[in-house]
Design a protein around this motif. Sequence first.
Motif, PDB file in Angstrom:
ATOM      1  N   UNK A  26      94.565  96.397 -20.908  1.00 23.46           N
ATOM      2  CA  UNK A  26      95.884  95.377 -21.608  1.00 23.46           C
ATOM      3  C   UNK A  26      96.708  94.601 -21.026  1.00 23.46           C
ATOM      4  N   UNK A  27      97.291  95.603 -20.102  1.00 21.56           N
ATOM      5  CA  UNK A  27      98.483  94.790 -19.174  1.00 21.56           C
ATOM      6  C   UNK A  27      98.898  93.345 -18.606  1.00 21.56           C
ATOM      7  N   UNK A  28      97.054  93.328 -18.162  1.00 18.39           N
ATOM      8  CA  UNK A  28      96.978  91.766 -17.589  1.00 18.39           C
ATOM      9  C   UNK A  28      96.180  90.440 -18.139  1.00 18.39           C
ATOM     10  N   UNK A  29      95.358  91.621 -20.081  1.00 16.79           N
ATOM     11  CA  UNK A  29      95.100  90.333 -20.622  1.00 16.79           C
ATOM     12  C   UNK A  29      95.605  90.485 -21.999  1.00 16.79           C
ATOM     13  N   UNK A  30      96.151  91.633 -22.577  1.00 15.42           N
ATOM     14  CA  UNK A  30      96.638  91.251 -23.975  1.00 15.42           C
ATOM     15  C   UNK A  30      95.359  91.694 -24.581  1.00 15.42           C
ATOM     16  N   UNK A  31      94.099  92.658 -23.868  1.00 13.51           N
ATOM     17  CA  UNK A  31      93.136  93.013 -24.991  1.00 13.51           C
ATOM     18  C   UNK A  31      92.930  93.761 -24.565  1.00 13.51           C
ATOM     19  N   UNK A  32      92.432  94.431 -25.910  1.00 11.49           N
ATOM     20  CA  UNK A  32      92.562  96.195 -26.358  1.00 11.49           C
ATOM     21  C   UNK A  32      90.444  96.335 -26.054  1.00 11.49           C
ATOM     22  N   UNK A  33      90.682  97.512 -24.839  1.00 15.35           N
ATOM     23  CA  UNK A  33      89.056  97.848 -24.492  1.00 15.35           C
ATOM     24  C   UNK A  33      88.812  99.274 -24.791  1.00 15.35           C
ATOM     25  N   UNK A  34      87.837  99.607 -24.347  1.00 11.68           N
ATOM     26  CA  UNK A  34      87.278 100.889 -24.763  1.00 11.68           C
ATOM     27  C   UNK A  34      86.079 101.449 -24.051  1.00 11.68           C
ATOM     28  N   UNK A  35      86.108 102.310 -22.544  1.00  3.71           N
ATOM     29  CA  UNK A  35      85.751 102.506 -21.691  1.00  3.71           C
ATOM     30  C   UNK A  35      84.373 103.470 -22.153  1.00  3.71           C
ATOM     31  N   UNK A  36      83.207 102.684 -22.245  1.00  8.56           N
ATOM     32  CA  UNK A  36      81.958 104.574 -22.910  1.00  8.56           C
ATOM     33  C   UNK A  36      81.535 104.420 -21.239  1.00  8.56           C
ATOM     34  N   UNK A  37      81.400 104.422 -20.471  1.00  8.18           N
ATOM     35  CA  UNK A  37      81.352 105.107 -18.800  1.00  8.18           C
ATOM     36  C   UNK A  37      81.641 104.986 -18.209  1.00  8.18           C
ATOM     37  N   UNK A  38      82.145 105.324 -16.951  1.00 10.94           N
ATOM     38  CA  UNK A  38      82.105 104.969 -15.921  1.00 10.94           C
ATOM     39  C   UNK A  38      81.592 104.863 -14.465  1.00 10.94           C
TER      40      UNK A  38
END
Length: 33
Positions: free
Chosen positions: A9-21
């Motif tokens: 979010x900080x670097x690209x202004x994109x909202x993401x969702x992490x499904x698995x690590x």
Amino acid sequence: MDGVIREVKEESRMDVEVEHLIGVYSNTGIHKW
């Protein structure tokens, strides 16, 4: 995973969702050059 979301979010202004690590990687080794 919260850190990943925050950094993306900080670097690209994109909202993401992490499904698995997949893994955690660190570049803390001593470079010999």
